[in-house]
Design an enzyme around this catalytic site. Structure first.
Site, mmCIF file in Angstrom:
data_model
loop_
_atom_site.group_PDB
_atom_site.id
_atom_site.type_symbol
_atom_site.label_atom_id
_atom_site.label_comp_id
_atom_site.label_asym_id
_atom_site.label_seq_id
_atom_site.Cartn_x
_atom_site.Cartn_y
_atom_site.Cartn_z
ATOM 1 C CG ASP A 147 -18.356 -68.379 -25.225
ATOM 2 O OD1 ASP A 147 -19.588 -68.345 -25.050
ATOM 3 O OD2 ASP A 147 -17.604 -69.149 -24.597
ATOM 4 N N GLY A 195 -8.062 -74.460 -12.203
ATOM 5 C CA GLY A 195 -9.427 -74.848 -12.553
ATOM 6 C C GLY A 195 -9.460 -75.788 -13.734
ATOM 7 C CG ASN A 250 -15.697 -66.473 -21.457
ATOM 8 O OD1 ASN A 250 -15.143 -67.226 -20.662
ATOM 9 N ND2 ASN A 250 -16.339 -66.916 -22.528
ATOM 10 C CE LYS A 266 -7.892 -71.013 -21.472
ATOM 11 N NZ LYS A 266 -8.879 -70.265 -22.286
ATOM 12 C CE LYS A 317 -18.999 -68.641 -21.219
ATOM 13 N NZ LYS A 317 -19.388 -70.059 -21.356
ATOM 14 N N PRO A 318 -20.722 -63.403 -18.798
ATOM 15 C CG PRO A 318 -22.493 -62.983 -17.325
ATOM 16 C CD PRO A 318 -22.186 -63.596 -18.658
ATOM 17 N N GLY A 326 -12.193 -77.240 -17.001
ATOM 18 C CA GLY A 326 -13.386 -76.948 -17.780
ATOM 19 C C GLY A 326 -13.408 -77.756 -19.048
#
Length: 488
Positions: free
Chosen positions: A134, A18, A139, A40, A136-137, A20
């Site tokens: 941070d 992916g 992460n 990453k 959130k769904p 980002g």
């Protein structure tokens, strides 16, 4: 995937997972340990990505010393001169965001299990002085075995290190705490507010602070309360709603003070729900049924399974049934007699013919005309006015004309043009009106106008804390963090 990129350090690149804002993630193979990993990466030879590389280095430092089942494991980190990379545990599963798109509603036990694991990982990080910043769904990863893993500590910050040096706002707007938006020094309670935003979204399917722009969302986080979850979905447990709303308190002192307290409150919701369910089962009344003989069935293997006969009705149950049947019979007889009497009366007394006189019409009433359907391009308000049906047949009596009032206005002399009357409308300048006008300008992204209006209100009430917060936010949005610090 870059075709020229076949290996990073000792790791063989298999494919791209992916992309980002933080770089590219690859699936790779570690030949030494013989396992697949996730890598990453961020380019360090690109000047525009220098800041992102700092985020990745921060993630390596903060997560590299963590060993917890609810935090993704970091295996390695390195710098090739062109790329900075971190090697992480490859998770076989999906993010909570992906799970929410596939599974519309969650059972209470499932919600409590997921967020207790989230809070266990967060509590571990907080005890070691790290704030995620941070949550959130996207992460939150959930493995195929149901184990929750916190990921992406790229925005993590050590407790007590102060606010962001540049005064910029860091985080994802929909999940940021009020103190995070204001650029204040953060503590673990900021992460708990983000957990509350995520929890709200999981149980309702809606964001706690919806908005079409980041500024609208941040304004709502600072000044508005979220809709109660039960107003969006009536099946939500009231105890869980109470926990969620406490987590989203504007004042950190009014919310949960640590991850353990929030996890305990969630466990309490599950306990209360189990007790309520058990109580409902004890109070459930089963209707009596006719006794049935034993039923013999044969399974596929040839063995017979005998179902026991149902219990016989007690004398009390039989009496209740007999009474109910008697009441039904009496009501049926009564209705039949009433129907026969009414039919006999209708035959004996023929209905009188009535001639309706035409409704009176007011001498000044206009002649009614057939309706013309509204055009598709007609504004909604205009259509609603033209399409509103009359509620009464008779036209209301028209009021008599008002008596003439002597005017003091002088008429212009002959040959002089008449002066057109002008109405001068002055906007109110009281404190509450100024604050309201400033809020409207802020929501419309007119920050300069909002700033000028808030400043007028602040001059009226210099001690008002809400106006100080508004000034700090709008100055931050205008890129003037130094001035914003004066109002924090």
């Amino acid at each position: 995937m870059d075709p020229a990129l076949a290996q990073i350090g000792k790791y063989r690149i298999e494919r791209e997972l992916g992309r980002g804002a933080m770089g590219v993630v690859y699936l790779a193979f570690d030949p030494v340990v013989e396992r697949r990993v996730a890598i990453k990466t961020i380019r360090v030879d690109d000047s525009s990505a220098a800041g992102l590389a700092d985020f990745l280095r921060r993630e390596a430092k903060s997560v590299g010393r963590f060993e917890h089942p609810n935090i993704v494991t970091l295996h390695d980190a390195g710098d090739t001169g062109e790329l900075f990379y971190i090697v992480m545990q490859l998770i076989d599963g999906q993010t909570l965001y992906e799970k929410m798109t596939q599974q519309r509603w969650f059972k209470l036990a499932e919600v409590v299990d997921i967020f207790q694991q989230v809070l266990a990982g967060l509590g571990y990080a907080h005890q070691r002085g790290v704030i995620h910043r941070d949550i959130k769904p996207a992460n939150i990863m959930i493995t195929s075995e149901g184990v929750v893993k916190l990921t992406d500590f790229g925005l993590a910050k050590f407790i007590g290190s102060g606010a962001t040096a540049s005064g910029s706002i860091v985080g994802t707007p929909s999940y940021m705490s009020p103190e995070q938006i204001l650029g204040q020094t953060l503590d673990p309670r900021s992460d708990l507010f983000s957990v509350g935003c995520t929890l709200y979204e999981v149980i309702t399917g809606e964001k706690a602070f919806p908005g079409q722009s980041a500024t609208t969302v941040m304004y709502k986080i600072l000044h508005e309360n979220p809709s109660p979850p039960t107003s969006l979905f009536h099946g939500i447990d009231p105890a869980l709603e109470k926990v969620v709303l406490k987590t989203l308190a504007k004042d950190p002192d009014a919310g949960f003070q640590n991850s353990k307290d929030l996890a305990t409150a969630l466990a309490g919701c599950l306990t209360k729900s189990a007790m309520a369910t058990a109580g409902n089962e004890e109070q459930t009344i089963s209707l009596p049924v006719e006794p049935q003989p034993a039923v013999v069935s044969r399974s596929e293997t040839g063995a017979s399974a005998v179902a026991p006969p149902r219990k016989k009705l007690s004398g009390r149950s039989m009496a209740v049934i007999a009474s109910a049947l008697l009441v039904v019979i009496l009501i049926s007889v009564f209705l039949a007699v009433e129907r026969a009497i009414s039919q006999r009366q209708s035959v004996a007394l023929p209905a009188k013919k009535t001639v309706e006189s035409p409704p009176e019409r007011h001498p000044e009433a206009p002649v009614s005309r057939p309706k013309v359907p509204a055009r598709a391009d007609t504004p909604v308000e205009a259509q609603s006015r033209s399409a509103a049906p009359a509620q009464t047949k008779a036209r209301p009596v028209l009021p008599s004309p008002a008596p003439a009032v002597k005017s003091d206005v002088k008429r212009p002399a002959a040959g002089q043009p008449a002066a057109s009357p002008q109405q001068v409308i002055t906007e109110p300048e009281d404190f509450h009106s100024l604050v309201m006008r400033g809020d409207m300008s802020f929501q419309q992204n007119h920050y300069a106008t909002a700033l000028a209006t808030y400043q007028k209100a602040y001059q009226m009430k210099p001690g008002d804390s809400s106006v100080r917060r508004k000034l700090a936010v709008v100055l931050t949005m205008l890129g003037r963090p130094e001035e914003a610090q004066k109002y924090r």
